[in-house]
Design an enzyme around this catalytic site. Structure first.
Site, PDB file in Angstrom:
ATOM      1  CB  SER A  45     -11.740  29.819  -3.266  1.00 15.08           C
ATOM      2  OG  SER A  45     -12.248  29.686  -4.463  1.00 15.08           O
TER       3      SER A  45
ATOM      4  CE1 TYR B  45      -7.919  26.767  -5.605  1.00 13.20           C
ATOM      5  CE2 TYR B  45     -10.295  27.445  -6.177  1.00 13.20           C
ATOM      6  CZ  TYR B  45      -9.076  27.759  -5.810  1.00 13.20           C
ATOM      7  OH  TYR B  45      -9.056  28.923  -5.250  1.00 13.20           O
TER       8      TYR B  45
END
Length: 329
Positions: free
Chosen positions: A127, A152
């Site tokens: 990501s 995350y």
């Protein structure tokens, strides 16, 4: 031989599987249909895939070690595309355990499956969140990303480290992909563009954090899929790791539009597609958020010959058209 795609009922997984099936590739898809967002939407994606030849589905949580091991014993996968993950920056503040279970334990199980299953190429989703509060732009895969600002992001950075170690230890060809703000039809309802379209069409106000001054490298789903397909076909060669005596068959790419847009411009594109003006509720920055994402894609272009090219307005128009049709508004 088949290709394994985890997160098959997810946004990117759904589109990638449709593309591979169109190309004549046999696909085994797995998903645990977590209720993080509307399970009915995930099931609708699966229903579409079940109509196509060459697709098998297994309801499986990748955190289930024994279940994942059985899956790899039942099939000989040429490629594994790991898209299954607990997504979302803000949700990681509320439920950190889900990120540990899926993004860390689950990914370790996939790595073990690839190791014992002699998989030819593992491609996994990382990501743009790993770049955290980096001030240098555009973001390069050579940048230091040791300071994530959300769990995350930390879990995705951990995936990169785990994948590299397995590539080095067990000679598994591995490619990681840092996705930049993916949007499009059949997208995730927890993403801002989804809630923005819903609110604009209903006439409700929308929360605009950092007063709309944040910039994002919005990337249309078809460009993400094309990038994955190109990368799948390019197995990384074994090479020496600079400054060490180690080697690995490991590669890391950004996949982004290489053209950041402000959140305000993004909202304008949705207004244009909906034919209605938005009611804006201007708010400060949220914890865990970042002011800009901007992908340096030079290595992706050089190695695969592909550069994302869908304009923001074209992509948003296609999304809103799908949204109106799916939700009958």
């Amino acid at each position: 031989m088949a290709v394994l795609i985890t997160g098959a009922a997810g946004f990117i997984g759904f589109h990638l599987i449709r593309r591979l099936l169109d190309d004549g590739v046999e696909v085994v898809g797995v998903d645990n249909l977590t209720p993080y967002y509307d399970v009915a939407l995930k099931q609708a994606r699966l229903d579409k895939l079940s109509e196509l030849d060459g697709f098998q589905f297994a309801h499986l949580d990748i955190a289930d070690r024994e279940g994942v091991a059985r899956l790899f014993k039942q099939h000989h996968f040429s490629h594994v595309i790991n898209l299954a993950a607990q997504p979302g920056v803000r949700y990681s503040l509320e439920n950190p355990a889900s990120y540990v279970d899926t993004n860390l334990v689950g990914f370790a199980n996939i790595l073990e499956g690839c190791r014992h299953g002699k998989v030819g190429h593992l491609v996994y989703a990382s990501s743009s969140s790993v770049y955290g509060m980096n001030q240098k732009a555009p973001f390069s895969t050579d940048d230091n990303v040791d300071y994530p600002v959300s769990l995350y992001a930390a879990s995705k950075k951990a995936n990169e480290l785990m994948a590299h170690s397995y590539s080095h230890l067990y000679e598994i060809p591995v490619t990681g992909l840092r996705f930049f703000t993916v949007y499009g039809p059949w997208g995730r309802p927890d993403m801002a563009y989804f809630s923005f379209a819903k609110a604009i069409l209903k006439g409700d106000s929308i929360p605009v954090f950092n007063r709309g001054e944040m910039q994002r490298d919005f990337t249309y789903i078809d460009d993400i899929v094309e990038g994955i397909v190109r990368v799948m076909a390019r197995i990384p060669e074994k090479k020496s790791i600079p400054g060490t005596n180690a080697t690995s068959s490991y590669q890391l790419y950004n996949i982004g539009n290489n053209q950041p847009e402000t959140l305000r411009d993004f909202i304008t594109a949705i207004e244009n597609a909906c034919g209605k003006k938005a009611v804006l509720d201007l708010l400060p920055m949220q914890p865990g958020d970042v002011p800009i994402t901007y992908a340096d894609i030079d290595s992706l272009v050089e190695d695969t010959g592909f550069s994302p090219n869908t304009s923001l307005q074209d992509g948003i128009n296609r999304f809103v058209e799908w949204y109106r049709d799916y939700y009958k508004v």
